[in-house]
Design a protein around this motif. Structure first.
Motif, PDB file in Angstrom:
ATOM      1  N   VAL A  72       0.845  -1.206   0.000  1.00 37.73           N
ATOM      2  CA  VAL A  72       0.000   0.000   0.000  1.00 37.73           C
ATOM      3  C   VAL A  72       0.879   1.254   0.000  1.00 37.73           C
ATOM      4  O   VAL A  72       0.617   2.218  -0.726  1.00 37.73           O
ATOM      5  N   MET A  73       1.945   1.224   0.807  1.00 38.60           N
ATOM      6  CA  MET A  73       2.828   2.383   0.874  1.00 38.60           C
ATOM      7  C   MET A  73       3.404   2.712  -0.505  1.00 38.60           C
ATOM      8  O   MET A  73       3.464   3.879  -0.918  1.00 38.60           O
ATOM      9  N   THR A  74       3.805   1.674  -1.238  1.00 41.02           N
ATOM     10  CA  THR A  74       4.399   1.905  -2.561  1.00 41.02           C
ATOM     11  C   THR A  74       3.375   2.500  -3.524  1.00 41.02           C
ATOM     12  O   THR A  74       3.705   3.383  -4.322  1.00 41.02           O
ATOM     13  N   LEU A 121       1.766  -0.377 -11.130  1.00 39.93           N
ATOM     14  CA  LEU A 121       1.428  -0.687  -9.738  1.00 39.93           C
ATOM     15  C   LEU A 121       0.844  -2.092  -9.600  1.00 39.93           C
ATOM     16  O   LEU A 121       1.126  -2.800  -8.634  1.00 39.93           O
ATOM     17  N   VAL A 122       0.042  -2.484 -10.578  1.00 37.99           N
ATOM     18  CA  VAL A 122      -0.547  -3.828 -10.539  1.00 37.99           C
ATOM     19  C   VAL A 122       0.547  -4.884 -10.668  1.00 37.99           C
ATOM     20  O   VAL A 122       0.571  -5.874  -9.917  1.00 37.99           O
ATOM     21  N   VAL A 123       1.477  -4.644 -11.590  1.00 36.03           N
ATOM     22  CA  VAL A 123       2.593  -5.598 -11.755  1.00 36.03           C
ATOM     23  C   VAL A 123       3.400  -5.664 -10.462  1.00 36.03           C
ATOM     24  O   VAL A 123       3.765  -6.744  -9.981  1.00 36.03           O
ATOM     25  N   PHE A 124       3.641  -4.496  -9.873  1.00 35.62           N
ATOM     26  CA  PHE A 124       4.387  -4.459  -8.611  1.00 35.62           C
ATOM     27  C   PHE A 124       3.667  -5.292  -7.545  1.00 35.62           C
ATOM     28  O   PHE A 124       4.271  -6.113  -6.860  1.00 35.62           O
ATOM     29  N   CYS A 125       2.362  -5.064  -7.438  1.00 38.06           N
ATOM     30  CA  CYS A 125       1.575  -5.749  -6.407  1.00 38.06           C
ATOM     31  C   CYS A 125       1.599  -7.268  -6.619  1.00 38.06           C
ATOM     32  O   CYS A 125       1.799  -8.042  -5.683  1.00 38.06           O
ATOM     33  N   LEU A 126       1.433  -7.661  -7.881  1.00 42.65           N
ATOM     34  CA  LEU A 126       1.453  -9.095  -8.202  1.00 42.65           C
ATOM     35  C   LEU A 126       2.771  -9.730  -7.781  1.00 42.65           C
ATOM     36  O   LEU A 126       2.792 -10.784  -7.139  1.00 42.65           O
ATOM     37  N   VAL A 127       3.853  -9.056  -8.134  1.00 41.40           N
ATOM     38  CA  VAL A 127       5.170  -9.632  -7.861  1.00 41.40           C
ATOM     39  C   VAL A 127       5.502  -9.543  -6.375  1.00 41.40           C
ATOM     40  O   VAL A 127       5.875 -10.541  -5.740  1.00 41.40           O
TER      41      VAL A 127
END
Lengths: 266, 325
Positions: A72-74, A121-127
Motif C-alpha cells: 500500500v505504501m508503494t 502498480l498492478v505488476v508491482f503488487c502481483l510480484v
C-alpha cells in the motif's frame, strides 16, 4: 512523398506504451517503485519480524503485516511522487508544452498516463505480494483469486491517488513546491496509516483521529483481503466507489490542468 | 481583397503600407491581431495595432533582443492571455483551438521539447498516431530517422530542434509558428529547413508561416517582415518594401583609415536619398538609393581604402542593422 499515418485509435495505446517504457527506463522511478519496498521489507522484517510467529494487527504475522503494508505504501508513494512530481517537473521544463498544440485532448494523455502508472502498480503488487507471501518465512500464502482482487482493489485506490496528484499538479508549477506538498501529504500518510508501524502503538487521541483516515480504512480493507478475512460484497463496493471516485476526480482535475507552466500558479 | 494595415501610432515608428489579401475578421486569416496592447511584466509594453497573416504568406518576425518577438508568440499560442485587443489564430482564441483544428497548426519553440526519456522513434510514432498525415520525407530530410534509437534528452540542441521542426512540419499544417527555427542548426540543416519551408509554401497555397529569426537565409525565404522594436511595430510589410524603406536599394562599405573615411563622407555628401550611415571599427557603411552605387564606386576609385564593397540590399541588411543596435 511517403505518408505513414497510423489509425487514430492507436494514439492512447502508443502513449500508454511509451509512458510505461519511459517509467521503466527511469532508474530512480524503478528504484522507488520496485527496489525500495523490497529493501525496506528485509530491513524492517529483520528488525521487528524476529518473533513473527506472534500475530500483529488483523490476526496476521508481522511479516504478513509488512508485505501488505509496504504494498500500500508503494502505491501511495508512486501515485503521488511518480505522477504529481513527475508531471510538474516535465511541465516546468517545457516538456508538455507541445502536447497542447497537438490534436489530442488532455483526457487522452491522462488516460494513457494513468493507465501506465496503474499497470506498473498492478505488476508491482502481483510480484511483491505474490512472491513474498509465498517465499518469506512466517507468511500466509495468498491465493491467486485473492491476489488478483488485491491488485484490483489497489488499482482503484491508485486512480483516486492519481486524481489527487493531477489536482495538485493543476494548482502548482514549481517542482520544489510539488515536492513540499507531496511530502506534506505523504509522510503523515505513511506513518499514520498502519502500513508498517502498527496504529495500535499510537497515542489514543491520535488513533481516534487516524482511524477515520481514508488511507487507514483502505489499509485495513486491503489487509483483510490479504488475510482472507474479507467480505466480497464489501470489497466490491469499495472497489467500485474508489474506481468511480478516481475517474471523476481525474476527469475534473485534468480540466483544470494546463500544459503551460506560466498559467499554473505557484 | 486589398487593405492597408491600421495606422501605427506613437514611438516615431514608420508604418509601411502593405497591400495583401484578407481583412480583419476574415475567417480564412491564419492570424488576426487587432489593437493588442499589453503591459508585460510591469516593464514592457507590447503594442500591435494590427497584424493579419493570410494564407499563402510567410512572415519573418524580427527585431533586437527584448523587442517582444517571443512575447508576441506566447500570446499567439495562448501561453499569455491578452486583456486588451483581440487575437485570433485559425479563427479561434489562442489556446482555445478545438482539437480537430490542431491538425492545422505546427509549432516549434525554443523552450519546449518532449520527455527526455522518450525515444525519438516513439516521438515520431506519436506524430503518426496523432495526425492524419505524417510525411516520412520531412522526418528523413531532418535526419530524424537516424536518431530513432536515441532518447530525446540525450540529443544535442540542434538535434532536438530538428525533431521539433519535423514534428511541426510533417503533417502539412495550414499555419506554422516557429521561434528561431534555425538557431541551433548547422548550415546543412539550416538549408534543409529553408528549402522545406520554400517547397511547402509553393506546394500548399493554404499555408501561412510566422517565424522569429535572426538568420539571413531563413529571412530570405519570407514574403513579409514584421519588425518589432521595444514592443512596438517599427516596420511591417513586404520584405522588399521594408528593406527599401529602411535602406534603399544599395548598400556599400568602405574600410580604411579615419581620413579616408572622412574623405568618403565628403564625397557622398551630395548624393540624394542616403537612408542610413554608420561607422563601426574602421568600416563606414552607407545605404541609399540607386544614385549611391555610382557615387560610391567613384569615391572608392579616388580614395585610398583597404576594402570597398557595394551590393544590392536584401534581408541581410535588416538583420545586420539589428546586430548593430
Amino acid at each position: 512523398m511517403t505518408e505513414v499515418a497510423l489509425p487514430r485509435g492507436s494514439l492512447p495505446l502508443h502513449l500508454l506504451k511509451i509512458e510505461v517504457l519511459s517509467y521503466l527506463k527511469h532508474p530512480l522511478a524503478v528504484f522507488w517503485t520496485f527496489a525500495y519496498p523490497i529493501i525496506l521489507f528485509f530491513l524492517l522484517n529483520a528488525i521487528f519480524g524476529g518473533s513473527s510467529a506472534r500475530t500483529a494487527a488483523g490476526g496476521v504475522s508481522y511479516t504478513d503485516y509488512l508485505v501488505s503494508g509496504l504494498a500500500v505504501m508503494t502505491v501511495i508513494t508512486t501515485a503521488l511522487f511518480g505522477f504529481a512530481v513527475a508531471l510538474v517537473e516535465l511541465r516546468a521544463r517545457g516538456r508538455l508544452k507541445l502536447f497542447g498544440m497537438m490534436p489530442f485532448s488532455k483526457s487522452t494523455f491522462f488516460l494513457s498516463f494513468t493507465a501506465s502508472r496503474v499497470m506498473i502498480l498492478v505488476v508491482f503488487c502481483l510480484v511483491f505480494v505474490g512472491v513474498l507471501s509465498h517465499l518469506a518465512p512466517n507468511t500466509h500464502p495468498i491465493t491467486l483469486p485473492n491476489l488478483l482482487l488485491l491488485c484490483l482493489f489497489l488499482a482503484s485506490a491508485g486512480l483516486v491517488l492519481i486524481g489527487c496528484s493531477i489536482l495538485v499538479t493543476s494548482l502548482i508549477k514549481r517542482t520544489s513546491t510539488a515536492h513540499a506538498i507531496i511530502n506534506f501529504i505523504n509522510i503523515p500518510v505513511i506513518f499514520l496509516s498502519d502500513l508498517f508501524l502498527p496504529a495500535s502503538i499510537l497515542p489514543k487521541w491520535l488513533f481516534a483521529i487516524v482511524k477515520w483516515s481514508p488511507f487507514f480504512i483502505f489499509t485495513e480493507k486491503y489487509r483483510a483481503v490479504y488475510a482472507d478475512t474479507y467480505s466480497l460484497a464489501d470489497i466490491a463496493l469499495w472497489t467500485g466507489v474508489l474506481a468511480l471516485s478516481g475517474i471523476v476526480l481525474i476527469n475534473a482535475a485534468s480540466r483544470l490542468f494546463t500544459w503551460n507552466p506560466s498559467e499554473a500558479g505557484y | 481583397m486589398h487593405y492597408l494595415i491600421p495606422a501605427l501610432e506613437g514611438g516615431g515608428a514608420t508604418a509601411v503600407a502593405w497591400t495583401g489579401s484578407g481583412h480583419a475578421g476574415d475567417p480564412d486569416l491564419r492570424i488576426d491581431i487587432d489593437a493588442l496592447h499589453e503591459r508585460v511584466g510591469g516593464k514592457f509594453e507590447l503594442t500591435i495595432p494590427g497584424f493579419r497573416l493570410p494564407p499563402g504568406r510567410v512572415t519573418a518576425l524580427i527585431g533586437p533582443n527584448g523587442s517582444g518577438k517571443s512575447t508576441l508568440l506566447s500570446y499567439l499560442l495562448g501561453m499569455r492571455t491578452a486583456t486588451r485587443g483581440s487575437i485570433r489564430v485559425l479563427g479561434h482564441q489562442p489556446g482555445k483551438l478545438p482539437i480537430r483544428e490542431r491538425v492545422r497548426i505546427g509549432v516549434q519553440l525554443q523552450d519546449a521539447g518532449y520527455n527526455d526519456i522518450y525515444l525519438v522513434r516513439d516521438i515520431r510514432k506519436l506524430h503518426q498516431a496523432a495526425y492524419p498525415r505524417s510525411r516520412d520525407d520531412v522526418f528523413q530530410a531532418f535526419g530524424v530517422t537516424e536518431l530513432g534509437a536515441s532518447r530525446f534528452g540525450s540529443l544535442s540542441s540542434g538535434e532536438k530542434q530538428r525533431v521539433q521542426l519535423a514534428m511541426a512540419m510533417a503533417h502539412g499544417p495550414d499555419l506554422m509558428i516557429f521561434d528561431e527555427p534555425t538557431s541551433n542548426l548547422d548550415p546543412h540543416f539550416e538549408g534543409v529547413f529553408c528549402e522545406l519551408l520554400r517547397k511547402q509554401a509553393a506546394e500548399n497555397a493554404t499555408l501561412a508561416c510566422l517565424f522569429v529569426s535572426h538568420s539571413p537565409r531563413a529571412v530570405a525565404v519570407c514574403d513579409d517582415v514584421l519588425f518589432l522594436r521595444a514592443g512596438g511595430v517599427e516596420h511591417y510589410g513586404r520584405k522588399e518594401v521594408v528593406v527599401d524603406d529602411m535602406f534603399g536599394s544599395v548598400g556599400c562599405s568602405f574600410t580604411g583609415r579615419a581620413e579616408a573615411r572622412a574623405a568618403v563622407e565628403r564625397a557622398l555628401a551630395s548624393v540624394p536619398d542616403i537612408r542610413a550611415r554608420r561607422t563601426r571599427d574602421e568600416t563606414l557603411t552607407v545605404h541609399g538609393g540607386e544614385g549611391l552605387r555610382e557615387a560610391a564606386s567613384a569615391a572608392a576609385r579616388n580614395i585610398e581604402l583597404d576594402r570597398f564593397m557595394v551590393w544590392s540590399t536584401d534581408a541581410s541588411d535588416l538583420l545586420e542593422s539589428i546586430k548593430n543596435d
